[in-house]
Every structure is written in structure tokens, then in C-alpha cells.
Design an enzyme around this catalytic site. Structure first.
Site, PDB file in Angstrom:
ATOM      1  N   CYS A  78       4.105  93.579  58.977  1.00 62.81           N
ATOM      2  CA  CYS A  78       4.362  93.266  60.390  1.00 62.81           C
ATOM      3  C   CYS A  78       5.770  93.702  60.824  1.00 62.81           C
ATOM      4  CB  CYS A  78       4.078  91.796  60.634  1.00 62.81           C
ATOM      5  SG  CYS A  78       3.681  91.457  62.341  1.00 62.81           S
ATOM      6  N   HIS A 169      -0.357  89.841  58.097  1.00 64.23           N
ATOM      7  CA  HIS A 169       0.432  89.014  57.160  1.00 64.23           C
ATOM      8  C   HIS A 169      -0.400  88.576  55.962  1.00 64.23           C
ATOM      9  CE1 HIS A 169       3.907  87.842  59.826  1.00 64.23           C
ATOM     10  NE2 HIS A 169       3.085  88.359  60.710  1.00 64.23           N
ATOM     11  N   GLU A 171       0.523  87.229  53.300  1.00 64.03           N
ATOM     12  CA  GLU A 171       1.071  86.001  52.685  1.00 64.03           C
ATOM     13  C   GLU A 171       0.483  84.747  53.323  1.00 64.03           C
ATOM     14  OE1 GLU A 171       2.535  87.860  54.823  1.00 64.03           O
ATOM     15  OE2 GLU A 171       3.652  86.628  56.236  1.00 64.03           O
TER      16      GLU A 171
HETATM   17  N1  GLN Z   1       6.610  90.972  67.194  1.00 59.03           N
HETATM   18  C1  GLN Z   1       7.514  90.975  66.087  1.00 59.03           C
HETATM   19  C2  GLN Z   1       8.549  92.102  66.211  1.00 59.03           C
HETATM   20  O1  GLN Z   1       8.432  92.919  67.058  1.00 59.03           O
HETATM   21  C3  GLN Z   1       6.777  91.107  64.782  1.00 59.03           C
HETATM   22  C4  GLN Z   1       5.870  89.930  64.586  1.00 59.03           C
HETATM   23  C5  GLN Z   1       5.625  89.549  63.180  1.00 59.03           C
HETATM   24  O2  GLN Z   1       6.286  90.029  62.227  1.00 59.03           O
HETATM   25  N2  GLN Z   1       4.719  88.639  62.991  1.00 59.03           N
HETATM   26  O3  GLN Z   1       9.475  92.137  65.454  1.00 59.03           O
END
Ligand code: GLN
Length: 192
Positions: A78, A169, A171
Site C-alpha cells: 500500500c 494489506h 498483514e
Molecule cells: N492512502 C495512503 C497514502 O497515500 C495509503 C493508504 C495505506 O497505506 N493503507 O499514503
């Protein structure tokens, strides 16, 4: 073999817990010194803007980029994927520029639009993976990299040599297969 979890902000404890569950030694990495003590690094989800600032403040940004370019294994989840990307949009921001893809931040909408979905990831086995997407980015363009899984026609899990990255994610799922896949990658890299 030791795995580092980038420990600036975000889902740090969750990754450490999974490593403990699969019996792999792991530590939190917040400095160049600790980075030198690990064989591979997980860059967790969280807030990429905050992580980027802290990476630069600690001097980790340049050291990590140089290491990745020489084959050091990393897994970005992410926000971690956003930090690895070649191009970040919506809004644009600086990145390590080591993974040939473009990514649009918060591409599925806001927190309220977070969701989970069963996705097929052949490299980890036949059983679908319950992937959790939280304010997830959308990969809008990929270069010469391997797509390991897609959802709604967009790649969500990719690989290029010793770099893997997912927009979800792992995890937060009760499924350790992606972490085990990364650990195998790190083992192979340390053997060479
Ligand atoms: N929206 C977040 C960003 O732009 C990332 C979201 C996440 O890691 N769950 O950094």
C-alpha cells in the site's frame, strides 16, 4: 536471516506479528544502521507522505534506494508500494523510483470505500487470498514488471526482480502465504 520492517509509521506491529507467527526473526528499521543489519525490508501501509518525510530526515531514502538498485529485496504494501513507484499521482509526490509503474493514490476513494476481496494469486497457491484494501492506491500503468495478481482489471500485486509490491494489506489477513513468499525471495537473494 533477518527481515526488517520499516518502522516509521503505519502497520509495523502487524508485520512483526506475522513474522513471529511464521518463525522468522524480524526487527523494526528506523535508521541506516538497522537497515544494514537486515537481509530484506517490508515497507508497510500507512501514510506515504509521512514516511517519505521521515525517510529523508533519517538519511534512509538515499541509502535504501541505492541498496534496492543493487538487488536488496523489498516488499512494499500500500503506502510502501507508493514509495517504490516510478510515478505517483493524485497528488504527485517524490518516490524511490525503483519500480516501473504509475500509481494513483486513494484511487478507490476515501476510508469509507475500503473493502476486501478474494483474489487469485497463482504464485502462492490455488486458494484465493482475502485481500484487504484501505484507502488503497490504484496502479494505472505498468512497465516491464510481472503482474502477480489483478482485481477489477488493475494489477494489485506485482514483482520486478527482488522487489514485490501490493496495493492491499496482507498483514491484516489471517493468511501468511505472501509473507512466506517474500521470506523465500530473501533467502534466495542471500544465497546468491
Ligand atoms: N492512502 C495512503 C497514502 O497515500 C495509503 C493508504 C495505506 O497505506 N493503507 O499514503
Amino acid at each position: 536471516m533477518k527481515i526488517g520492517i520499516l518502522g516509521m509509521q503505519g502497520d509495523i506491529e502487524e508485520h512483526l506479528a506475522i513474522m513471529e507467527k511464521i518463525g522468522v526473526d524480524s526487527i523494526r528499521v528506523k535508521s541506516v544502521k538497522t537497515l544494514e543489519a537486515v537481509d530484506g525490508l517490508i515497507m508497510p501501509g500507512g501514510e506515504s507522505t509521512t514516511m517519505l518525510k521521515l525517510l529523508k530526515l533519517t538519511g534512509l531514502f538515499d541509502v535504501l534506494k541505492a541498496k534496492i538498485e543493487k538487488g536488496f529485496p523489498v516488499y512494499g504494501t500500500c503506502a510502501g508500494l507508493i514509495l517504490l513507484a516510478n510515478e505517483v499521482e493524485h497528488p504527485a509526490q517524490d518516490s524511490l523510483d525503483v519500480l516501473d509503474l504509475s500509481v494513483s493514490r486513494n484511487g478507490y476513494g476515501r476510508q469509507i470505500n475500503s473493502f476486501h476481496a478474494e483474489i487469485s494469486i497463482p504464485v502462492i497457491g490455488d486458494k484465493p487470498f482475502d485481500a484487504v484494501f484501505i484507502r488503497a492506491p490504484v496502479i494505472t500503468k505498468v512497465g516491464k514488471i510481472d503482474v502477480l495478481a489483478s482485481y477489477n482489471h488493475a494489477p494489485v500485486f506485482v514483482r520486478h526482480e527482488n522487489i514485490i509490491a501490493s496495493t492491499f494489506h496482507p498483514e491484516l489477513s489471517d493468511d501468511t502465504r505472501i509473507h512466506e513468499f517474500f521470506v523465500e525471495m530473501v533467502k534466495n537473494a542471500t544465497r546468491n
